[in-house]
Write a protein that holds these residues in place. Sequence first.
Motif, short mmCIF file in Angstrom:
data_model
loop_
_atom_site.label_atom_id
_atom_site.label_comp_id
_atom_site.label_asym_id
_atom_site.label_seq_id
_atom_site.Cartn_x
_atom_site.Cartn_y
_atom_site.Cartn_z
N SER A 41 23.97 53.06 37.44
CA SER A 41 25.16 52.67 38.21
C SER A 41 25.88 51.47 37.62
N GLU A 42 25.23 50.73 36.72
CA GLU A 42 25.86 49.58 36.08
C GLU A 42 26.47 49.92 34.73
N ASP A 43 26.50 51.18 34.40
CA ASP A 43 27.05 51.61 33.10
C ASP A 43 28.54 51.29 33.02
N ARG A 44 28.97 50.68 31.92
CA ARG A 44 30.37 50.30 31.74
C ARG A 44 31.28 51.53 31.70
N HIS A 45 30.82 52.59 31.03
CA HIS A 45 31.65 53.79 30.91
C HIS A 45 31.85 54.47 32.26
N LEU A 46 30.87 54.37 33.14
CA LEU A 46 31.00 54.94 34.48
C LEU A 46 32.13 54.26 35.24
N TRP A 47 32.17 52.94 35.21
CA TRP A 47 33.20 52.19 35.93
C TRP A 47 34.56 52.31 35.23
N LYS A 48 34.55 52.52 33.92
CA LYS A 48 35.81 52.76 33.22
C LYS A 48 36.42 54.07 33.68
N LYS A 49 35.59 55.12 33.77
CA LYS A 49 36.08 56.42 34.25
C LYS A 49 36.59 56.31 35.69
N LEU A 50 35.93 55.51 36.49
CA LEU A 50 36.35 55.34 37.89
C LEU A 50 37.70 54.63 37.96
N CYS A 51 37.89 53.62 37.10
CA CYS A 51 39.18 52.93 37.05
C CYS A 51 40.29 53.86 36.59
N GLN A 52 40.01 54.67 35.58
CA GLN A 52 41.01 55.59 35.07
C GLN A 52 41.34 56.69 36.07
N PHE A 53 40.40 57.02 36.93
CA PHE A 53 40.65 58.04 37.95
C PHE A 53 41.57 57.52 39.05
N HIS A 54 41.37 56.28 39.47
CA HIS A 54 42.11 55.74 40.63
C HIS A 54 43.39 55.00 40.25
N PHE A 55 43.47 54.44 39.05
CA PHE A 55 44.59 53.57 38.71
C PHE A 55 45.23 53.99 37.39
N ALA A 56 46.47 53.56 37.20
CA ALA A 56 47.21 53.87 35.98
C ALA A 56 46.93 52.82 34.90
N GLU A 57 47.23 53.19 33.65
CA GLU A 57 46.95 52.28 32.53
C GLU A 57 47.82 51.02 32.59
N LYS A 58 49.02 51.15 33.13
CA LYS A 58 49.88 49.97 33.24
C LYS A 58 49.27 48.93 34.17
N GLN A 59 48.55 49.39 35.16
CA GLN A 59 47.91 48.47 36.09
C GLN A 59 46.72 47.77 35.44
N PHE A 60 46.06 48.43 34.45
CA PHE A 60 44.95 47.78 33.74
C PHE A 60 45.44 46.54 33.01
N CYS A 61 46.60 46.68 32.34
CA CYS A 61 47.08 45.59 31.48
C CYS A 61 47.38 44.32 32.27
N ARG A 62 47.73 44.47 33.52
CA ARG A 62 48.08 43.30 34.33
C ARG A 62 46.86 42.56 34.85
N HIS A 63 45.72 43.21 34.84
CA HIS A 63 44.53 42.59 35.44
C HIS A 63 43.31 42.77 34.52
N LEU A 64 43.47 42.51 33.25
CA LEU A 64 42.35 42.62 32.33
C LEU A 64 41.34 41.50 32.58
N ILE A 65 40.08 41.89 32.70
CA ILE A 65 39.01 40.92 32.92
C ILE A 65 37.95 41.13 31.85
N LEU A 66 37.69 40.09 31.07
CA LEU A 66 36.73 40.18 29.98
C LEU A 66 35.42 39.50 30.36
N SER A 67 34.32 40.07 29.85
CA SER A 67 33.01 39.48 30.07
C SER A 67 32.75 38.38 29.04
N GLU A 68 31.58 37.76 29.12
CA GLU A 68 31.23 36.68 28.18
C GLU A 68 31.11 37.20 26.75
#
Length: 355
Positions: free
Chosen positions: A260-287
């Motif tokens: 459940s902590e897989d990065r690709h799983l949450w990426k697919k979930l983001c791509q399912f619910h939101f548009a790519e333009k919305q990603f660019c406005r709220h990019l969050i990077l890890s350490e």
Amino acid sequence: MPFLGQDWRSPGWSWIKTEDGWKRFEYFNHKLGDNINELTLEELDNDKENVYVGDVCEVAAKKRKKDFFNNNTKSQFLFQERWIYIQKESTRERHGYCTLGEAFNRLDFSSAIQDVRRFNYVVKLLQLIAKSQLTSLSGAAQKNYFNVLEKIVRKVLDDHQNPRLIKALLNDLSSTLCILIREVGKSVLVGNINIWVCRLETILNWQQQLNSLQIPKQVSNGMTLSDLPLHMQNNILYKFSDACDIINLGQATPTLHMLSEDRHLWKKLCQFHFAEKQFCRHLILSEKGHVDWKLMFFTLQKYYPQKEQYGDTLQFCRHCSILFWNDSGHPCTANDPDSCLTPVSPQHFIDLFKF
């Protein structure tokens, strides 16, 4: 077929075609007349002569008739046709317009909650009505609304499924009722204020029952989810569209938590619910410099609505202007009926009745 009705300006009666010809359709049970006429003069005290016996019988019969209707509103009005014509203005052929409460009564939501595909759809619709359209319902529609809600709560308490959805619905409904009761006089409430107070107390009681709900641990001697191969468990997680379901499932076992902590799983979930333009406005990077897709998802849902997904929805025929469930159908006159159908989301259902 000739026009038949009590008034030439009325839309006429409802008729059904039988083997013996056309017959007028009765919405209520024929036994109603027998139940009303059960009261006779013999039930009164024969030893006391009362000059108002006739009036007493008439009043008692009216009261019994009213009680009969009130008791039977516990179940939804039974209409043979489970579709409704959406009319927004009066015409020469049709007088009046269709209201949200009328549609709610006609479309048999009471049976729809028993279908797994429609359960989330009906709950979401009840939640939207609770937030903004509760005062627009008629008295009969309000009774039907709370009767359907009661059946939903009883169903959840019995089968222990979807308690989170119902908790959110009851929270919104209790907040709305608190505001309406507190600001009585500023808004129009159909019915006595004591009825609304009683409804609020019932909702608070349901909330207590749901909060104290203990889901028993199921003991199974067969194969469980943990017995499946790792890639199959991963594929099951990828089918989820609700982030809370993924997190809850991840708390079951250490293996599911890792998946459940897989990065690709949450990426697919983001791509399912939101548009790519919305990603660019709220990019969050890890350490490590990678995109934290899980944190991005919960950030994006604060600003943008999530995509709604339902197993089955109401359908709207653009040719006939009729709203109906898929399995019940409707009398369509189009050459290609399927090309005229539009799925109706819960918000679209509300918008259909905003005149």
